[in-house]
Design a protein around this motif. Structure first.
Motif, PDB file in Angstrom:
ATOM      1  N   SER A 207     -22.360  -3.781   7.002  1.00 52.95           N
ATOM      2  CA  SER A 207     -23.765  -2.859   7.398  1.00 52.95           C
ATOM      3  C   SER A 207     -23.034  -1.768   6.511  1.00 52.95           C
ATOM      4  O   SER A 207     -22.211  -1.495   6.203  1.00 52.95           O
ATOM      5  CB  SER A 207     -23.982  -2.888   8.467  1.00 52.95           C
ATOM      6  OG  SER A 207     -24.920  -1.214   8.545  1.00 52.95           O
ATOM      7  N   ASP A 208     -24.754  -1.086   5.936  1.00 46.76           N
ATOM      8  CA  ASP A 208     -24.181  -0.127   4.819  1.00 46.76           C
ATOM      9  C   ASP A 208     -24.866   1.141   5.786  1.00 46.76           C
ATOM     10  O   ASP A 208     -25.326   2.013   5.816  1.00 46.76           O
ATOM     11  CB  ASP A 208     -25.664  -0.536   4.193  1.00 46.76           C
ATOM     12  CG  ASP A 208     -27.162  -0.330   4.643  1.00 46.76           C
ATOM     13  OD1 ASP A 208     -26.958  -0.538   5.650  1.00 46.76           O
ATOM     14  OD2 ASP A 208     -28.214   0.261   3.319  1.00 46.76           O
ATOM     15  N   GLN A 209     -24.641   1.432   7.293  1.00 47.06           N
ATOM     16  CA  GLN A 209     -25.450   2.351   7.866  1.00 47.06           C
ATOM     17  C   GLN A 209     -24.254   2.347   9.505  1.00 47.06           C
ATOM     18  O   GLN A 209     -23.171   0.919   9.297  1.00 47.06           O
ATOM     19  CB  GLN A 209     -26.716   1.578   8.411  1.00 47.06           C
ATOM     20  CG  GLN A 209     -26.378   0.594   9.311  1.00 47.06           C
ATOM     21  CD  GLN A 209     -28.518   0.346   9.974  1.00 47.06           C
ATOM     22  OE1 GLN A 209     -28.871  -0.166   8.781  1.00 47.06           O
ATOM     23  NE2 GLN A 209     -28.517   1.461  10.671  1.00 47.06           N
TER      24      GLN A 209
ATOM     25  N   ILE B 253     -23.744   0.836  13.354  1.00 45.81           N
ATOM     26  CA  ILE B 253     -24.785  -0.345  14.162  1.00 45.81           C
ATOM     27  C   ILE B 253     -24.888   0.126  15.429  1.00 45.81           C
ATOM     28  O   ILE B 253     -25.526  -0.390  16.379  1.00 45.81           O
ATOM     29  CB  ILE B 253     -23.292  -1.686  13.951  1.00 45.81           C
ATOM     30  CG1 ILE B 253     -22.257  -0.875  14.217  1.00 45.81           C
ATOM     31  CG2 ILE B 253     -22.644  -2.079  12.669  1.00 45.81           C
ATOM     32  CD1 ILE B 253     -21.162  -2.143  14.853  1.00 45.81           C
TER      33      ILE B 253
ATOM     34  N   LEU C 223     -18.700  -7.105  11.186  1.00 47.53           N
ATOM     35  CA  LEU C 223     -20.804  -6.224  11.222  1.00 47.53           C
ATOM     36  C   LEU C 223     -20.814  -5.016  10.841  1.00 47.53           C
ATOM     37  O   LEU C 223     -21.388  -4.838   9.952  1.00 47.53           O
ATOM     38  CB  LEU C 223     -20.731  -6.434  12.695  1.00 47.53           C
ATOM     39  CG  LEU C 223     -22.630  -6.157  13.515  1.00 47.53           C
ATOM     40  CD1 LEU C 223     -23.814  -6.961  12.514  1.00 47.53           C
ATOM     41  CD2 LEU C 223     -22.789  -6.464  14.240  1.00 47.53           C
ATOM     42  N   SER C 224     -19.164  -4.315  11.431  1.00 45.87           N
ATOM     43  CA  SER C 224     -19.811  -3.053  10.786  1.00 45.87           C
ATOM     44  C   SER C 224     -19.375  -2.906   9.263  1.00 45.87           C
ATOM     45  O   SER C 224     -19.653  -2.207   8.061  1.00 45.87           O
ATOM     46  CB  SER C 224     -18.403  -1.974  11.651  1.00 45.87           C
ATOM     47  OG  SER C 224     -18.485  -1.129  11.089  1.00 45.87           O
TER      48      SER C 224
ATOM     49  N   ILE D 226     -29.989  -3.998  11.938  1.00 41.63           N
ATOM     50  CA  ILE D 226     -28.864  -2.752  11.194  1.00 41.63           C
ATOM     51  C   ILE D 226     -28.483  -4.477   9.090  1.00 41.63           C
ATOM     52  O   ILE D 226     -29.382  -5.156   9.266  1.00 41.63           O
ATOM     53  CB  ILE D 226     -26.822  -3.963  11.514  1.00 41.63           C
ATOM     54  CG1 ILE D 226     -27.526  -3.295  13.386  1.00 41.63           C
ATOM     55  CG2 ILE D 226     -25.908  -3.814  10.792  1.00 41.63           C
ATOM     56  CD1 ILE D 226     -25.807  -3.871  13.765  1.00 41.63           C
ATOM     57  N   ARG D 227     -29.117  -3.795   8.604  1.00 41.05           N
ATOM     58  CA  ARG D 227     -29.426  -3.751   7.267  1.00 41.05           C
ATOM     59  C   ARG D 227     -27.006  -4.948   6.861  1.00 41.05           C
ATOM     60  O   ARG D 227     -26.674  -4.141   7.045  1.00 41.05           O
ATOM     61  CB  ARG D 227     -29.898  -3.041   6.218  1.00 41.05           C
ATOM     62  CG  ARG D 227     -30.753  -2.515   6.761  1.00 41.05           C
ATOM     63  CD  ARG D 227     -31.639  -1.632   5.504  1.00 41.05           C
ATOM     64  NE  ARG D 227     -31.654  -1.798   4.055  1.00 41.05           N
ATOM     65  CZ  ARG D 227     -31.610  -2.079   3.061  1.00 41.05           C
ATOM     66  NH1 ARG D 227     -30.053  -1.146   3.450  1.00 41.05           N
ATOM     67  NH2 ARG D 227     -31.310  -2.651   2.282  1.00 41.05           N
ATOM     68  N   LEU D 228     -27.168  -6.198   6.373  1.00 38.26           N
ATOM     69  CA  LEU D 228     -25.874  -6.585   6.388  1.00 38.26           C
ATOM     70  C   LEU D 228     -26.047  -7.546   4.733  1.00 38.26           C
ATOM     71  O   LEU D 228     -27.479  -7.687   4.162  1.00 38.26           O
ATOM     72  CB  LEU D 228     -25.656  -7.915   7.489  1.00 38.26           C
ATOM     73  CG  LEU D 228     -25.954  -7.162   8.698  1.00 38.26           C
ATOM     74  CD1 LEU D 228     -25.650  -8.171   9.731  1.00 38.26           C
ATOM     75  CD2 LEU D 228     -24.547  -6.410   8.940  1.00 38.26           C
TER      76      LEU D 228
ATOM     77  N   MET E 240     -29.196  -7.160   0.355  1.00 35.66           N
ATOM     78  CA  MET E 240     -29.360  -6.928   2.006  1.00 35.66           C
ATOM     79  C   MET E 240     -30.099  -7.231   2.936  1.00 35.66           C
ATOM     80  O   MET E 240     -31.683  -7.455   2.156  1.00 35.66           O
ATOM     81  CB  MET E 240     -29.116  -5.247   1.995  1.00 35.66           C
ATOM     82  CG  MET E 240     -28.305  -4.689   1.135  1.00 35.66           C
ATOM     83  SD  MET E 240     -26.721  -4.456   1.533  1.00 35.66           S
ATOM     84  CE  MET E 240     -26.812  -3.563   3.804  1.00 35.66           C
TER      85      MET E 240
ATOM     86  N   GLU F 237     -32.131  -7.675   6.540  1.00 32.69           N
ATOM     87  CA  GLU F 237     -31.706  -6.728   7.818  1.00 32.69           C
ATOM     88  C   GLU F 237     -32.104  -7.734   9.425  1.00 32.69           C
ATOM     89  O   GLU F 237     -32.225  -9.189   9.101  1.00 32.69           O
ATOM     90  CB  GLU F 237     -33.394  -6.708   8.045  1.00 32.69           C
ATOM     91  CG  GLU F 237     -33.823  -5.533   7.357  1.00 32.69           C
ATOM     92  CD  GLU F 237     -35.140  -4.904   7.777  1.00 32.69           C
ATOM     93  OE1 GLU F 237     -35.555  -3.829   7.870  1.00 32.69           O
ATOM     94  OE2 GLU F 237     -36.121  -4.976   8.209  1.00 32.69           O
TER      95      GLU F 237
END
Length: 292
Positions: free
Chosen positions: A52-54, A56, A48-49, A83-85, A92, A94
């Motif tokens: 992601s671009d951010q 989490i 997940l991390s 979270i944007r993946l 990307m 959401e």
């Protein structure tokens, strides 16, 4: 610091074997220390991390879009983080997560961290947003046949003026159907609309012509009951709860359940303060949901 490096707590802090406990858990799990440092992530949380671009993890000052705030306001679940993946195609997307937290204590009863479990509610959130009724111009809801929310304040004001003039009791009931969203996910939009149509017909049959029912949004309803005190209104809705069990039979375990709240108009408190009347009904509704 390598975000994916497992930092083992001091033996005095924890006897938990995180890898053994959470490596096969089917939800992303992370453990944060006192200062927010990462003590552990299972493989799903690491993925997940990575995608992601951010960050989490949700922060205390996390600001969510208004439509998600409204979804949270329905009271069925809460979204703490969007979270944007990165998808397989490189785009990307959401995702909407409810993050459940649990405080971790060491053997001496002292706080040393927080376990976070990430629940993906993306499909349910998108389903709710797609089915919200945003029409402000129509008088009646097309599916249930009940009044829409744009008629509510005017009709309530009219009834209140009659109460002030003649002194009879007036109650307000708010209600929704628990599990209705899950019913829609399980059986589809057409079945859901048929169920809502049945509910609209059923309510119009069970209430007096002097009672006024409104569909405020997808799964929130209000009823104005003139010449009715709190006890009578509460008894009426309790009977409706039982009647629904016999009115329609459901397949499987997904069964919508009527949850209601009642408040009685008090001219000293509620005159020109209708929001307080509604808020008291919602508080009563939450109590009924908890103790149902």
């Amino acid at each position: 610091m390598d975000i994916f490096k497992q930092i083992q707590p001091d033996d005095l802090l924890s006897d938990i074997d995180y890898v053994k406990t959470f490596s096969s858990f089917n939800k992303p799990v992370a453990v944060q220390g006192v200062k927010g440092e990462i003590l552990y992530m299972n493989e799903l949380a690491k993925t997940l991390s990575k995608l992601s671009d951010q960050e989490i993890f949700a922060s205390y000052d996390e600001k969510l879009p208004e439509d998600i705030v409204q979804v949270n306001g329905l009271g069925f679940f809460s979204i703490e983080k969007i979270i944007r993946l990165k998808t397989e195609g490189g785009e990307m997307e959401e995702k909407f997560f409810h993050i459940e937290s649990q405080t971790l204590l060491n053997k001496f009863g002292l706080f040393y961290g927080t376990m976070l479990i990430f629940y993906d509610f993306t499909s349910l959130v998108k389903y709710i947003l797609a089915n919200k009724n945003n029409s402000e111009n129509k008088v009646y809801d097309d599916i249930t046949g009940l009044f829409l929310k744009n008629q509510f304040k005017e009709m309530l004001s009219r009834e209140v003026e009659r109460v002030i003039r003649y002194g009879f009791p007036l109650t307000l009931a708010v209600f929704f159907f628990e599990n209705l969203f899950f019913f829609g996910q399980s059986f589809g939009k057409d079945e859901l609309n048929q169920l809502l149509k049945f509910y609209g017909i059923y309510f119009r049959q069970k209430f007096r012509k002097t009672d006024t029912l409104f569909r405020i949004d997808f799964n929130n309803f209000i009823c104005i009951l003139p010449h009715t005190n709190y006890e009578s209104a509460s008894n009426k809705f309790k009977k409706l709860q039982k009647d629904f069990d016999e009115a329609i039979k459901f397949q499987g375990n997904v069964k919508p359940i009527l949850i209601f709240g009642i408040s009685e108009f008090d001219s000293k408190k509620h005159y020109k303060n209708y929001e307080l009347l509604i808020e008291e009904a919602k508080i009563n509704q939450q109590n009924n949901k908890f103790y149902k």
